[in-house]
Design a protein around this motif. Structure first.
Motif, PDB file in Angstrom:
ATOM      1  N   UNK A   1       0.680  -1.142   0.197  1.00  0.00           N
ATOM      2  CA  UNK A   1      -0.060  -0.015   0.237  1.00  0.00           C
ATOM      3  C   UNK A   1       0.938   1.207   0.112  1.00  0.00           C
ATOM      4  N   UNK A   2       2.008   1.168   0.597  1.00  0.00           N
ATOM      5  CA  UNK A   2       2.799   2.399   0.794  1.00  0.00           C
ATOM      6  C   UNK A   2       3.456   2.610  -0.680  1.00  0.00           C
TER       7      UNK A   2
ATOM      8  N   UNK B   1      -2.040   6.338  -7.599  1.00  0.00           N
ATOM      9  CA  UNK B   1      -3.170   5.760  -7.830  1.00  0.00           C
ATOM     10  C   UNK B   1      -3.740   5.801  -9.223  1.00  0.00           C
ATOM     11  N   UNK B   2      -3.455   6.633  -9.927  1.00  0.00           N
ATOM     12  CA  UNK B   2      -3.857   6.935 -11.500  1.00  0.00           C
ATOM     13  C   UNK B   2      -2.933   6.604 -12.367  1.00  0.00           C
ATOM     14  N   UNK B   3      -1.752   6.053 -11.842  1.00  0.00           N
ATOM     15  CA  UNK B   3      -0.605   5.842 -13.101  1.00  0.00           C
ATOM     16  C   UNK B   3      -0.149   4.212 -13.276  1.00  0.00           C
ATOM     17  N   UNK B   4      -1.138   3.343 -12.540  1.00  0.00           N
ATOM     18  CA  UNK B   4      -0.724   1.908 -13.108  1.00  0.00           C
ATOM     19  C   UNK B   4      -2.336   1.255 -13.556  1.00  0.00           C
ATOM     20  N   UNK B   5      -2.007   0.129 -14.522  1.00  0.00           N
ATOM     21  CA  UNK B   5      -3.139  -0.247 -15.544  1.00  0.00           C
ATOM     22  C   UNK B   5      -4.324  -0.928 -14.463  1.00  0.00           C
ATOM     23  N   UNK B   6      -3.768  -1.275 -13.324  1.00  0.00           N
ATOM     24  CA  UNK B   6      -4.962  -2.047 -12.479  1.00  0.00           C
ATOM     25  C   UNK B   6      -5.550  -1.314 -11.301  1.00  0.00           C
ATOM     26  N   UNK B   7      -4.959   0.165 -11.606  1.00  0.00           N
ATOM     27  CA  UNK B   7      -5.710   1.076 -10.617  1.00  0.00           C
ATOM     28  C   UNK B   7      -6.673   1.898 -11.285  1.00  0.00           C
TER      29      UNK B   7
ATOM     30  N   UNK C   1      -8.295   5.103  -9.262  1.00  0.00           N
ATOM     31  CA  UNK C   1      -8.602   5.981  -8.343  1.00  0.00           C
ATOM     32  C   UNK C   1      -8.720   5.009  -7.162  1.00  0.00           C
ATOM     33  N   UNK C   2      -9.630   5.284  -6.170  1.00  0.00           N
ATOM     34  CA  UNK C   2      -9.909   4.702  -4.823  1.00  0.00           C
ATOM     35  C   UNK C   2     -10.060   3.275  -4.891  1.00  0.00           C
ATOM     36  N   UNK C   3     -10.708   2.741  -6.023  1.00  0.00           N
ATOM     37  CA  UNK C   3     -10.989   1.325  -6.182  1.00  0.00           C
ATOM     38  C   UNK C   3      -9.976   0.538  -7.188  1.00  0.00           C
ATOM     39  N   UNK C   4      -9.425  -0.468  -6.707  1.00  0.00           N
ATOM     40  CA  UNK C   4      -8.432  -1.240  -7.493  1.00  0.00           C
ATOM     41  C   UNK C   4      -8.556  -2.724  -6.912  1.00  0.00           C
ATOM     42  N   UNK C   5      -7.940  -3.658  -7.684  1.00  0.00           N
ATOM     43  CA  UNK C   5      -7.789  -4.880  -7.449  1.00  0.00           C
ATOM     44  C   UNK C   5      -6.606  -5.111  -6.668  1.00  0.00           C
ATOM     45  N   UNK C   6      -6.952  -5.828  -5.477  1.00  0.00           N
ATOM     46  CA  UNK C   6      -5.489  -5.841  -4.330  1.00  0.00           C
ATOM     47  C   UNK C   6      -4.682  -6.672  -4.942  1.00  0.00           C
ATOM     48  N   UNK C   7      -5.079  -7.994  -5.298  1.00  0.00           N
ATOM     49  CA  UNK C   7      -4.321  -9.095  -5.763  1.00  0.00           C
ATOM     50  C   UNK C   7      -3.024  -8.744  -6.959  1.00  0.00           C
ATOM     51  N   UNK C   8      -3.641  -7.899  -7.874  1.00  0.00           N
ATOM     52  CA  UNK C   8      -2.683  -7.594  -8.994  1.00  0.00           C
ATOM     53  C   UNK C   8      -1.757  -6.397  -8.340  1.00  0.00           C
ATOM     54  N   UNK C   9      -2.118  -5.685  -7.395  1.00  0.00           N
ATOM     55  CA  UNK C   9      -1.435  -4.568  -6.800  1.00  0.00           C
ATOM     56  C   UNK C   9      -0.284  -5.065  -6.019  1.00  0.00           C
ATOM     57  N   UNK C  10      -0.578  -6.332  -5.315  1.00  0.00           N
ATOM     58  CA  UNK C  10       0.522  -6.971  -4.494  1.00  0.00           C
ATOM     59  C   UNK C  10       1.388  -7.704  -5.394  1.00  0.00           C
ATOM     60  N   UNK C  11       0.947  -8.257  -6.590  1.00  0.00           N
ATOM     61  CA  UNK C  11       1.895  -8.953  -7.527  1.00  0.00           C
ATOM     62  C   UNK C  11       2.943  -7.912  -8.117  1.00  0.00           C
ATOM     63  N   UNK C  12       2.380  -6.661  -8.277  1.00  0.00           N
ATOM     64  CA  UNK C  12       3.111  -5.623  -8.690  1.00  0.00           C
ATOM     65  C   UNK C  12       4.160  -5.090  -7.901  1.00  0.00           C
TER      66      UNK C  12
END
Length: 262
Positions: free
Chosen positions: A114-115, A121-127, A129-140
């Protein structure tokens, strides 16, 4: 006695990445913290700014990175010319490693991944705004954690669980992974062990080698002399120099930091 070195110049290169002319800034108590600061930052260089803490370093880092309005002068950053009082849009801001990682850089109760997402939050394909998929974020996030040697490499840990050195590496992972064209690094190795300091120095050199410009603000003179191409001193809000690295030494910088200029 040795004559004062002549201030370094652009040398005929292209437009600087960052340019400040006559910058002045006051704090919340209306005290003057920066006074008529002039500087330029070229592509592929580290501009070191030495100084005893409390001489305007925090304000300088915030103004140069575009996070704090200034009261007088002109700042050119990211191809945009800013006027006094103007707030810089996020897209135009420089990268910033703030001097206090615990209160300004990281949110201790949030996880490592998260840090790493803060400010993008507006610069990555899986994001979105405030809503995004947690699993892809963790993998990234995990490859970044491993690449920057954050230990333990557990993306689900809260940042507060890390040692100071690993918190700093996490902060650098977030800022340097963006490959900023301009980076302001304020006290980047304060309070961390020698091994982590050397690793962060390698990262800053690699960023410079890629053509970015870095403003390095530090009270550690060994760090300033080891990394900088040009060196200046900030004393009571006024900038002295800069001079080529070859024209300064440890004793001269130490004197300038306490107001003894030659």
């Amino acid at each position: 006695s040795r004559a004062a070195p002549r201030a370094a110049t652009n040398g005929g290169r292209g437009a600087p990445l960052l340019e400040a002319r006559g910058l002045s800034c006051r704090d919340a108590e209306d005290q003057l913290r920066l006074e008529r600061v002039d500087l330029t930052l070229e592509a592929g260089e580290i501009l070191g700014i030495a100084g005893v803490q409390g001489n305007g370093q925090r304000e300088l880092a915030e103004v140069l990175s575009g996070r704090r309005p200034f009261d007088a002068g002109v700042l050119q950053l990211g191809g945009r010319r800013m006027a006094p009082g103007e707030r810089v849009p996020r897209a135009w801001r420089a990268g910033l490693i703030p001097e206090d990682r615990s209160t300004e850089g990281l949110i201790g109760g949030m996880t490592l991944w998260e840090n790493l997402l803060l400010g993008r939050l507006d610069a990555l394909p899986f994001l979105g705004g405030f809503w995004f998929a947690h699993a892809p974020a963790r993998r990234w996030a995990l490859p970044l954690i491993e690449r920057f040697r954050v230990s333990p490499p557990n993306a689900e840990l809260p940042a507060v669980a890390l040692s100071g050195g690993n918190q700093q590496k996490l902060l650098c992972a977030r800022e340097l992974s963006r490959e900023p064209r301009v980076l302001v690094a304020s006290q980047p190795t304060r309070g961390i062990d020698l091994g982590s300091s050397r690793f962060l120095h390698e990262l800053l050199r690699a960023l410079r080698a890629g053509g970015s410009g870095i403003v390095l603000i530090s009270a550690d003179l060994d760090e300033i002399l080891a990394l900088s191409d040009r060196v200046a001193v900030l004393y009571r809000g006024r900038l002295h120099g800069p001079w080529p690295r070859s024209a300064v030494d440890l004793a001269g910088l130490g004197r300038a930091m306490v107001g003894v200029h030659r």
